[in-house]
Every structure is written in C-alpha cells, then in structure tokens.
Design a protein around this motif. Structure first.
Motif, PDB file in Angstrom:
ATOM      1  N   ASP A  40       1.176   6.892  -6.556  1.00 38.98           N
ATOM      2  CA  ASP A  40       0.063   7.810  -6.839  1.00 38.98           C
ATOM      3  C   ASP A  40       0.467   9.261  -6.602  1.00 38.98           C
ATOM      4  OD1 ASP A  40      -1.530   5.610  -7.411  1.00 38.98           O
ATOM      5  OD2 ASP A  40      -2.619   5.676  -5.503  1.00 38.98           O
ATOM      6  N   ARG A  79      -5.374   6.438  -0.198  1.00 41.43           N
ATOM      7  CA  ARG A  79      -5.345   6.151  -1.641  1.00 41.43           C
ATOM      8  C   ARG A  79      -6.707   6.398  -2.271  1.00 41.43           C
ATOM      9  NH1 ARG A  79      -3.914   1.303  -4.326  1.00 41.43           N
ATOM     10  NH2 ARG A  79      -3.406   2.703  -6.029  1.00 41.43           N
ATOM     11  N   ARG A 101       2.178   1.789  -3.488  1.00 40.93           N
ATOM     12  CA  ARG A 101       1.134   2.297  -4.392  1.00 40.93           C
ATOM     13  C   ARG A 101       0.806   3.754  -4.098  1.00 40.93           C
ATOM     14  NH1 ARG A 101      -2.401  -2.809  -3.297  1.00 40.93           N
ATOM     15  NH2 ARG A 101      -1.293  -4.332  -4.538  1.00 40.93           N
ATOM     16  N   LEU A 102       0.715   4.110  -2.815  1.00 43.64           N
ATOM     17  CA  LEU A 102       0.416   5.486  -2.449  1.00 43.64           C
ATOM     18  C   LEU A 102       1.542   6.409  -2.893  1.00 43.64           C
ATOM     19  CD1 LEU A 102      -1.456   7.507  -1.097  1.00 43.64           C
ATOM     20  CD2 LEU A 102      -0.422   6.895   1.106  1.00 43.64           C
ATOM     21  N   SER A 148      -5.199   2.741   2.922  1.00 42.41           N
ATOM     22  CA  SER A 148      -6.161   2.492   1.833  1.00 42.41           C
ATOM     23  C   SER A 148      -7.098   3.679   1.673  1.00 42.41           C
ATOM     24  CB  SER A 148      -6.975   1.228   2.127  1.00 42.41           C
ATOM     25  OG  SER A 148      -6.175   0.086   2.020  1.00 42.41           O
ATOM     26  N   LEU A 170       0.835  -1.203   0.000  1.00 41.80           N
ATOM     27  CA  LEU A 170       0.000   0.000   0.000  1.00 41.80           C
ATOM     28  C   LEU A 170       0.870   1.253   0.000  1.00 41.80           C
ATOM     29  CD1 LEU A 170      -2.811  -1.045   2.493  1.00 41.80           C
ATOM     30  CD2 LEU A 170      -3.137  -0.401   0.096  1.00 41.80           C
ATOM     31  N   GLN A 192      -7.562   8.986  -5.442  1.00 40.60           N
ATOM     32  CA  GLN A 192      -7.977   8.476  -6.750  1.00 40.60           C
ATOM     33  C   GLN A 192      -8.823   9.462  -7.558  1.00 40.60           C
ATOM     34  OE1 GLN A 192      -6.691   5.873  -8.404  1.00 40.60           O
ATOM     35  NE2 GLN A 192      -5.368   5.803  -6.599  1.00 40.60           N
TER      36      GLN A 192
END
Length: 149
Positions: free
Chosen positions: A50, A120, A46-47, A117, A43, A124
């Motif tokens: 992003d 994120r 991914r963050l 989460s 996570l 999005q």
C-alpha cells in the motif's frame, strides 16, 4: 484385588486423558501463535505494498502536473517524507516480528496485528483518493490533448 485393578485403570485413564488434553492445549496454542505471526507478516506485506503504491501514485501525479518533474514541490516532499516514515516504521515492525515475536505473548501478537490493521485502514481512504485524483488527472490530460490543434 479387582478393586485395586479397577482403581488403577481408572487413574491411568484419567492421567492419559489429562495428558491428551494438555497436549491438545499446547498444540492449539502453538498453531495460534504460528497463525498470528503469519498474519503479522502478511499484514506487513500488504502495508508495504500500500505504501509503495501510494508513493508511485504521488510520483506519477507530480510528474504529470509539474512544470519541472525533476524538482519536487513542498507538498510532494511532505508526502514523500510521510511515506518514507511509514516504511521506516514498517521496517521496525518487521524487526520486532523477527526478534520478539517468537517469545511474545499472544496478547502482544494480537496488539501488533491490530495496530498494523489500523494503519492499513487509515491508509485506504488516502489510496482511494489518490486513485480517484489520478483518474481525474488522466481524464483532464486526455481532454487537454484533444483540444490542442
């Protein structure tokens, strides 16, 4: 004498079953914790991706729209500060994972994953909007170039 042997074997079987159950419980707990830490690290990756995508998109949009790309506008500076704050917060989360996760409770690990989460998920729609704005800006620039003599 047969009764004592049967009783002894029954107790031995019960003890072995309890030991096997306890071993299985601790093994599952260890696997769950390792999975939770792995999920936190994924996570975080991914963050970070992003946030960096958002930063690159904002820089590209500013470069296209700005009369002087070397001088950031107020809005761009605020966005850059927000992204930098997000990256600093993420670094603090990674330090927590490194230092505290091995001794954290499963609930603390789960809460950290939920928090990451959620971050994120909040990011999005901004990434989607930025992507749409970038496409619109690219189309406008192409259209402007076509119209020039």
């Amino acid at each position: 004498m047969n009764t004592h042997l049967t009783l002894g074997l029954a107790l031995l079987f019960i003890l072995l079953a309890a030991l096997a159950s306890l071993t299985l419980f601790y093994r599952q707990r260890t696997y769950r914790r390792a999975g939770s830490v792995r999920q936190l690290l994924e996570l975080a990756d991914r963050l970070e991706s992003d946030l960096k995508t958002c930063r690159a998109g904002l820089q590209q949009a500013h470069a296209v729209m700005s009369l002087n790309p070397d001088l950031p506008t107020t809005g761009e500076q605020e966005a850059r500060h927000a992204i930098d704050a997000g990256l600093r917060s993420l670094l603090q989360q990674r330090i927590w994972i490194r230092d505290k996760a091995p001794r954290a409770t499963q609930q603390e690990l789960d809460e950290a994953a939920i928090t990451m989460s959620a971050a994120r998920q909040r990011l999005q729609p901004l990434l989607t909007g930025l992507n749409q704005a970038q496409h619109a800006l690219d189309n406008a620039v192409r259209e402007h170039i076509r119209r020039e003599p």
